[in-house]
Design a protein around this motif. Structure first.
Motif, PDB file in Angstrom:
ATOM      1  N   THR A 170     -23.588 -39.682   1.495  1.00 44.09           N
ATOM      2  CA  THR A 170     -24.328 -40.512   2.447  1.00 44.09           C
ATOM      3  C   THR A 170     -23.629 -41.849   2.652  1.00 44.09           C
ATOM      4  O   THR A 170     -23.414 -42.287   3.777  1.00 44.09           O
ATOM      5  CB  THR A 170     -25.772 -40.743   1.932  1.00 44.09           C
ATOM      6  OG1 THR A 170     -26.357 -39.475   1.702  1.00 44.09           O
ATOM      7  CG2 THR A 170     -26.601 -41.511   2.925  1.00 44.09           C
ATOM      8  N   THR A 171     -23.278 -42.490   1.554  1.00 47.22           N
ATOM      9  CA  THR A 171     -22.596 -43.787   1.679  1.00 47.22           C
ATOM     10  C   THR A 171     -21.104 -43.536   1.956  1.00 47.22           C
ATOM     11  O   THR A 171     -20.446 -42.808   1.201  1.00 47.22           O
ATOM     12  CB  THR A 171     -22.772 -44.602   0.387  1.00 47.22           C
ATOM     13  OG1 THR A 171     -24.168 -44.717   0.121  1.00 47.22           O
ATOM     14  CG2 THR A 171     -22.152 -45.981   0.511  1.00 47.22           C
ATOM     15  N   GLN A 172     -20.627 -44.136   3.030  1.00 44.48           N
ATOM     16  CA  GLN A 172     -19.230 -43.901   3.434  1.00 44.48           C
ATOM     17  C   GLN A 172     -18.353 -45.128   3.205  1.00 44.48           C
ATOM     18  O   GLN A 172     -17.136 -45.015   3.165  1.00 44.48           O
ATOM     19  CB  GLN A 172     -19.174 -43.533   4.928  1.00 44.48           C
ATOM     20  CG  GLN A 172     -19.903 -42.243   5.276  1.00 44.48           C
ATOM     21  CD  GLN A 172     -19.076 -41.021   4.897  1.00 44.48           C
ATOM     22  OE1 GLN A 172     -17.849 -41.050   4.981  1.00 44.48           O
ATOM     23  NE2 GLN A 172     -19.730 -39.966   4.450  1.00 44.48           N
ATOM     24  N   GLY A 224     -28.617 -50.287   2.603  1.00 46.45           N
ATOM     25  CA  GLY A 224     -27.833 -49.060   2.766  1.00 46.45           C
ATOM     26  C   GLY A 224     -28.648 -47.873   3.254  1.00 46.45           C
ATOM     27  O   GLY A 224     -29.745 -48.028   3.793  1.00 46.45           O
ATOM     28  N   GLU A 225     -28.093 -46.697   3.060  1.00 47.86           N
ATOM     29  CA  GLU A 225     -28.804 -45.483   3.456  1.00 47.86           C
ATOM     30  C   GLU A 225     -28.945 -44.583   2.242  1.00 47.86           C
ATOM     31  O   GLU A 225     -27.987 -44.387   1.492  1.00 47.86           O
ATOM     32  CB  GLU A 225     -28.017 -44.763   4.551  1.00 47.86           C
ATOM     33  CG  GLU A 225     -28.875 -43.782   5.323  1.00 47.86           C
ATOM     34  CD  GLU A 225     -28.042 -42.921   6.279  1.00 47.86           C
ATOM     35  OE1 GLU A 225     -28.447 -41.779   6.505  1.00 47.86           O
ATOM     36  OE2 GLU A 225     -26.998 -43.391   6.749  1.00 47.86           O
ATOM     37  N   VAL A 226     -30.161 -44.089   2.045  1.00 46.95           N
ATOM     38  CA  VAL A 226     -30.417 -43.201   0.907  1.00 46.95           C
ATOM     39  C   VAL A 226     -30.817 -41.846   1.455  1.00 46.95           C
ATOM     40  O   VAL A 226     -31.600 -41.770   2.397  1.00 46.95           O
ATOM     41  CB  VAL A 226     -31.562 -43.768   0.025  1.00 46.95           C
ATOM     42  CG1 VAL A 226     -32.111 -42.707  -0.903  1.00 46.95           C
ATOM     43  CG2 VAL A 226     -31.058 -44.956  -0.782  1.00 46.95           C
ATOM     44  N   LYS A 264     -26.715 -44.109  -6.518  1.00 45.89           N
ATOM     45  CA  LYS A 264     -26.054 -45.433  -6.563  1.00 45.89           C
ATOM     46  C   LYS A 264     -26.719 -46.402  -5.580  1.00 45.89           C
ATOM     47  O   LYS A 264     -27.063 -47.532  -5.935  1.00 45.89           O
ATOM     48  CB  LYS A 264     -24.553 -45.299  -6.202  1.00 45.89           C
ATOM     49  CG  LYS A 264     -23.789 -44.399  -7.163  1.00 45.89           C
ATOM     50  CD  LYS A 264     -22.353 -44.209  -6.748  1.00 45.89           C
ATOM     51  CE  LYS A 264     -22.170 -43.415  -5.470  1.00 45.89           C
ATOM     52  NZ  LYS A 264     -22.742 -42.046  -5.518  1.00 45.89           N
ATOM     53  N   THR A 265     -26.900 -45.930  -4.347  1.00 44.10           N
ATOM     54  CA  THR A 265     -27.534 -46.796  -3.348  1.00 44.10           C
ATOM     55  C   THR A 265     -28.978 -47.089  -3.762  1.00 44.10           C
ATOM     56  O   THR A 265     -29.461 -48.217  -3.598  1.00 44.10           O
ATOM     57  CB  THR A 265     -27.468 -46.128  -1.960  1.00 44.10           C
ATOM     58  OG1 THR A 265     -26.116 -45.717  -1.719  1.00 44.10           O
ATOM     59  CG2 THR A 265     -27.904 -47.083  -0.861  1.00 44.10           C
ATOM     60  N   SER A 266     -29.628 -46.096  -4.332  1.00 40.52           N
ATOM     61  CA  SER A 266     -31.007 -46.300  -4.801  1.00 40.52           C
ATOM     62  C   SER A 266     -31.058 -47.381  -5.878  1.00 40.52           C
ATOM     63  O   SER A 266     -31.944 -48.233  -5.873  1.00 40.52           O
ATOM     64  CB  SER A 266     -31.573 -44.997  -5.363  1.00 40.52           C
ATOM     65  OG  SER A 266     -31.621 -44.011  -4.357  1.00 40.52           O
ATOM     66  N   TYR A 319     -21.708 -54.138  -5.568  1.00 37.91           N
ATOM     67  CA  TYR A 319     -21.071 -53.393  -4.478  1.00 37.91           C
ATOM     68  C   TYR A 319     -21.392 -51.918  -4.579  1.00 37.91           C
ATOM     69  O   TYR A 319     -21.094 -51.266  -5.589  1.00 37.91           O
ATOM     70  CB  TYR A 319     -19.554 -53.604  -4.511  1.00 37.91           C
ATOM     71  CG  TYR A 319     -19.178 -55.019  -4.137  1.00 37.91           C
ATOM     72  CD1 TYR A 319     -19.018 -55.384  -2.800  1.00 37.91           C
ATOM     73  CD2 TYR A 319     -19.041 -55.999  -5.112  1.00 37.91           C
ATOM     74  CE1 TYR A 319     -18.723 -56.684  -2.452  1.00 37.91           C
ATOM     75  CE2 TYR A 319     -18.744 -57.305  -4.777  1.00 37.91           C
ATOM     76  CZ  TYR A 319     -18.579 -57.643  -3.441  1.00 37.91           C
ATOM     77  OH  TYR A 319     -18.305 -58.931  -3.097  1.00 37.91           O
ATOM     78  N   ASP A 320     -22.000 -51.406  -3.520  1.00 40.06           N
ATOM     79  CA  ASP A 320     -22.267 -49.971  -3.431  1.00 40.06           C
ATOM     80  C   ASP A 320     -20.980 -49.293  -2.966  1.00 40.06           C
ATOM     81  O   ASP A 320     -20.238 -49.865  -2.155  1.00 40.06           O
ATOM     82  CB  ASP A 320     -23.374 -49.743  -2.394  1.00 40.06           C
ATOM     83  CG  ASP A 320     -23.902 -48.318  -2.412  1.00 40.06           C
ATOM     84  OD1 ASP A 320     -23.653 -47.605  -3.405  1.00 40.06           O
ATOM     85  OD2 ASP A 320     -24.574 -47.920  -1.433  1.00 40.06           O
ATOM     86  N   THR A 321     -20.702 -48.117  -3.494  1.00 39.40           N
ATOM     87  CA  THR A 321     -19.463 -47.425  -3.099  1.00 39.40           C
ATOM     88  C   THR A 321     -19.782 -45.973  -2.726  1.00 39.40           C
ATOM     89  O   THR A 321     -20.828 -45.449  -3.104  1.00 39.40           O
ATOM     90  CB  THR A 321     -18.454 -47.413  -4.268  1.00 39.40           C
ATOM     91  OG1 THR A 321     -19.031 -46.683  -5.358  1.00 39.40           O
ATOM     92  CG2 THR A 321     -18.083 -48.806  -4.738  1.00 39.40           C
TER      93      THR A 321
END
Ligand SMILES: Nc1nc2c(ncn2[C@@H]2O[C@H](COP(=O)(O)OP(=O)(O)OP(=O)(O)O)[C@@H](O)[C@H]2O)c(=O)[nH]1
Ligand SMILES: [Mg+2]
Length: 458
Positions: free
Chosen positions: A39-41, A31-33, A17-19, A59-61
């Motif tokens: 990983t995503t909090q 974000g952080e991958v 998702k973040t990617s 929006y990243d979740t």
């Protein structure tokens, strides 16, 4: 539409998702991958604007981890005979203490999806279709928002696209897009936005603007990239240095020349990476092959002679190209005589002065070192390949690009573009030479011509 379209990017943990957000926003730092799950909090947003107008918010979740348990819990809350719709069941859950404790991460996702216009449901297409994914979709559907499944990882050899398509269709999800955040399909982004526009009629116009803007930017980047490469090639073709013609000096000078060219190529790599919004560590210029450099013959390059007003024809032209013809002419002359020869052949005073000092060097046993044609071809091919790689690279990619070594035959043979032949006779066109005059109209013209050729062949 004055409000930007809001999209929540949701899905199981570690599906990319973040990617996906990194690639859609062209932001390698978003974000952080990580290959680790969870990983995503927190929910994190990014905005895409065109001409200062915000058109889309993504929006990243956090990843969903235990949808099976959540669905069980929701089912236990249902009272017999009660027929609540999705959003009502969801509201009851979000009010409960479980939403703050055991299912805290899931609650964040559901709140964000509910606050958005639609969701992108990211799938790792390499995974078999397990019950947990069906349960996730069941939980997400409580939000009452359209969901567009995004099949990620489709560039991988072992993806299960067909299985996923069938399952999603059985769940009533017929529109889906194929993507790969690391190696996105050429038209992946456009298809994604077009599919979204089908789910969200009111978003059609802003999404079309986004598509058009991205296409414009893509072409502008391609154009600027070709110019950067043209500048590199012209700089290298016009570069020359004088060196005393004895073996020790020559070897040292060749090493220095190679290092200068290598650094100049690295500057082009860095500029291309910046242009495509990648990091400096994403690619490095490799070593250049060990070629001897070209010695001396530039003094007798047909272009130089033409500039001086020398008309070369037939056997003389061939001789001039290798330096033999004129070498014989000036070989035994004093510098004074060489200058007279210059006057005889009728070049302009300024060109003659420049030429005169180079002749003087030659007569004093100096040699001129320039970059070999093969190296120029190699640089051209290598940088064009880099440009193509950057165009096709997603901003989620984490592996550094290996700067390709094109097939030897390609750079050892073949015709050099005319602009580079011309540059040979214009040391002032190279930023690597002292006294460079880079704004000269003729140089600019050659940069234009050369970058047009590069764009056409890339
Ligand atoms: N080859 C390939 N790798 C990908 C792709 N998308 C993500 N990855 C890799 O998959 C791993 C997980 O990616 P993330 O973007 O952190 O996944 P996420 O869904 O945000 O994960 P959480 O935040 O933990 O839920 C990372 O190692 C990524 O580099 C893709 O399309 N292709
Ligand atoms: Mg993440």
């Amino acid at each position: 539409m004055s409000q930007p379209l809001k999209l929540a990017v949701v899905g199981h943990t570690n599906v990319g998702k973040t990617s996906l957000l990194r690639t859609l926003t062209r932001d390698v730092g978003f974000g952080e991958v990580s290959h680790r799950p969870s990983t995503t909090q927190h929910v994190e947003g990014a905005r895409l604007s065109v001409d200062g107008q915000a058109l889309l918010e993504l929006y990243d979740t956090p990843g969903l981890e235990d949808a099976i348990a959540l669905l069980d819990y929701l089912e236990r809350q249902d009272r017999p005979g009660e027929r609540l719709d999705g959003p009502a069941r969801l509201a009851r859950f979000l009010d409960s203490s479980e939403a703050r404790q055991r299912f805290e991460q899931e609650a964040k996702v559901l709140r964000q999806l509910q606050a958005s216009d639609a969701g992108l449901y990211v799938i790792d297409a390499r995974e078999p279709v397990l019950a947990k994914y069906r349960d996730e979709l069941a939980v997400l559907s409580l939000c009452g928002r359209p969901l567009l499944p995004v099949l990620n990882f489709v560039a991988s050899a072992h993806h299960r696209e067909d299985e996923w398509r069938e399952t999603l269709a059985r769940l009533g999800l017929h529109a889906l897009v194929r993507f790969d955040s690391v190696a996105p399909p050429v038209d992946g982004e456009r298809r994604l936005y077009e599919s979204l526009a089908l789910l969200q009629e009111k978003a059609r116009e802003p999404l079309q603007r986004l598509i058009d803007d991205h296409e414009r930017q893509r072409l502008a980047r391609q154009h600027s990239g070709a110019r950067l490469i043209a500048e590199l090639l012209l700089d290298c073709a016009a570069y020359r240095c004088s060196v005393a013609s004895d073996a020790t000096h020559e070897q040292g000078a060749i090493r220095a020349l190679r290092e200068t060219i290598r650094q100049r190529e690295q500057r082009c790599v860095d500029a291309l990476l910046r242009l495509y919004a990648f990091r400096p560590e994403d690619a490095k210029a490799g070593e250049l092959p060990l070629l001897d450099g070209r010695w001396g013959d530039d003094l007798f390059n047909p272009e130089t002679l033409k500039q001086l007003g020398v008309k070369v024809g037939g056997g003389m032209a061939a001789g001039a190209a290798t330096g033999v013809g004129i070498d014989l002419l000036v070989g035994g002359l004093t510098l004074g005589a060489a200058a007279v020869l210059g006057a005889l052949i009728g070049g302009s005073a300024q060109t003659l002065r420049g030429y005169g000092s180079r002749l003087r060097g030659k007569l004093k046993g100096q040699r001129e070192l320039t970059v070999d044609d093969a190296v120029l071809r190699l640089l051209a091919l290598r940088q064009q390949l880099l440009l193509q790689t950057l165009e096709a690279r997603g901003h989620a990619a984490v592996q550094a690009i290996e700067l390709a070594a094109p097939q030897e035959a390609l750079w050892r043979e073949g015709k050099l573009p005319e602009a580079l032949h011309r540059a040979r006779a214009h040391p002032e066109w190279s930023s690597l030479n002292p006294g460079a005059r880079l704004q000269q109209a003729e140089r600019q013209e050659q940069v234009d011509v050369l970058s047009a050729t590069l764009t056409a062949t890339s």
